[in-house]
Scaffold this motif. Structure first.
Motif, mmCIF file in Angstrom:
data_model
loop_
_atom_site.group_PDB
_atom_site.id
_atom_site.type_symbol
_atom_site.label_atom_id
_atom_site.label_comp_id
_atom_site.label_asym_id
_atom_site.label_seq_id
_atom_site.Cartn_x
_atom_site.Cartn_y
_atom_site.Cartn_z
ATOM 1 N N SER A 72 4.968 5.383 -5.447
ATOM 2 C CA SER A 72 5.202 5.401 -6.894
ATOM 3 C C SER A 72 4.176 6.267 -7.607
ATOM 4 O O SER A 72 4.504 6.972 -8.559
ATOM 5 C CB SER A 72 5.251 3.983 -7.470
ATOM 6 O OG SER A 72 4.048 3.308 -7.265
ATOM 7 N N ASP A 73 2.927 6.252 -7.152
ATOM 8 C CA ASP A 73 1.893 7.105 -7.761
ATOM 9 C C ASP A 73 2.173 8.589 -7.527
ATOM 10 O O ASP A 73 1.828 9.426 -8.358
ATOM 11 C CB ASP A 73 0.511 6.762 -7.214
ATOM 12 C CG ASP A 73 -0.012 5.423 -7.707
ATOM 13 O OD1 ASP A 73 0.551 4.861 -8.681
ATOM 14 O OD2 ASP A 73 -0.996 4.932 -7.115
ATOM 15 N N THR A 104 0.830 -1.209 0.000
ATOM 16 C CA THR A 104 0.000 0.000 0.000
ATOM 17 C C THR A 104 0.862 1.256 0.000
ATOM 18 O O THR A 104 0.620 2.190 -0.763
ATOM 19 C CB THR A 104 -0.949 -0.004 1.214
ATOM 20 O OG1 THR A 104 -1.728 -1.202 1.180
ATOM 21 C CG2 THR A 104 -1.878 1.193 1.192
ATOM 22 N N LEU A 152 7.549 -2.475 -9.154
ATOM 23 C CA LEU A 152 7.132 -1.074 -9.045
ATOM 24 C C LEU A 152 8.245 -0.123 -9.478
ATOM 25 O O LEU A 152 7.978 0.874 -10.163
ATOM 26 C CB LEU A 152 6.683 -0.761 -7.615
ATOM 27 C CG LEU A 152 5.328 -1.342 -7.223
ATOM 28 C CD1 LEU A 152 5.096 -1.187 -5.730
ATOM 29 C CD2 LEU A 152 4.208 -0.691 -8.019
ATOM 30 N N GLU A 178 2.794 1.561 -3.471
ATOM 31 C CA GLU A 178 1.953 2.061 -4.566
ATOM 32 C C GLU A 178 1.702 3.552 -4.422
ATOM 33 O O GLU A 178 1.743 4.285 -5.408
ATOM 34 C CB GLU A 178 0.640 1.283 -4.624
ATOM 35 C CG GLU A 178 0.822 -0.114 -5.161
ATOM 36 C CD GLU A 178 -0.470 -0.918 -5.202
ATOM 37 O OE1 GLU A 178 -1.399 -0.627 -4.417
ATOM 38 O OE2 GLU A 178 -0.532 -1.835 -6.037
#
Length: 92
Positions: free
Chosen positions: A36-37, A30, A66, A33
């Motif tokens: 990276s977002d 979690t 990722l 992500e």
């Protein structure tokens, strides 16, 4: 020992320097992500990306994917990508 994953993105001229750190493992999916977002816009606006892996303490398939996904996004947009600081792990 698992540590908190980090991702620092520092623009330097036309180059975006990414410095992941800590544990890039599935247990932190979690957080990874979200990290990276959070840099997507910066990836899209940089002419080159340099990923310095020296601070990564643990890496599994998810973490590697990722990091590769971020590099691939830059490359597919026509930007140069360089990965440095990858530790060599010798099998025991």
């Amino acid at each position: 020992m698992a540590t908190q994953p980090l991702l620092t993105a520092t623009p330097s001229g036309d180059v975006l320097e990414l410095r992941p750190g800590g544990s890039w493992i599935a247990a932190n999916v979690t957080i990874l992500e979200a990290l990276s977002d959070s840099i997507t816009a910066q990836l899209d606006h940089s002419k080159a990306v340099r990923v310095d892996m020296a601070g990564v303490r643990e890496l599994d398939t998810l973490g590697a994917w990722l990091l590769e996904k971020m590099s691939r996004r830059a490359t597919s947009a026509g930007h140069r990508t360089e990965v440095v600081g990858v530790a060599t792990i010798m099998p025991v």
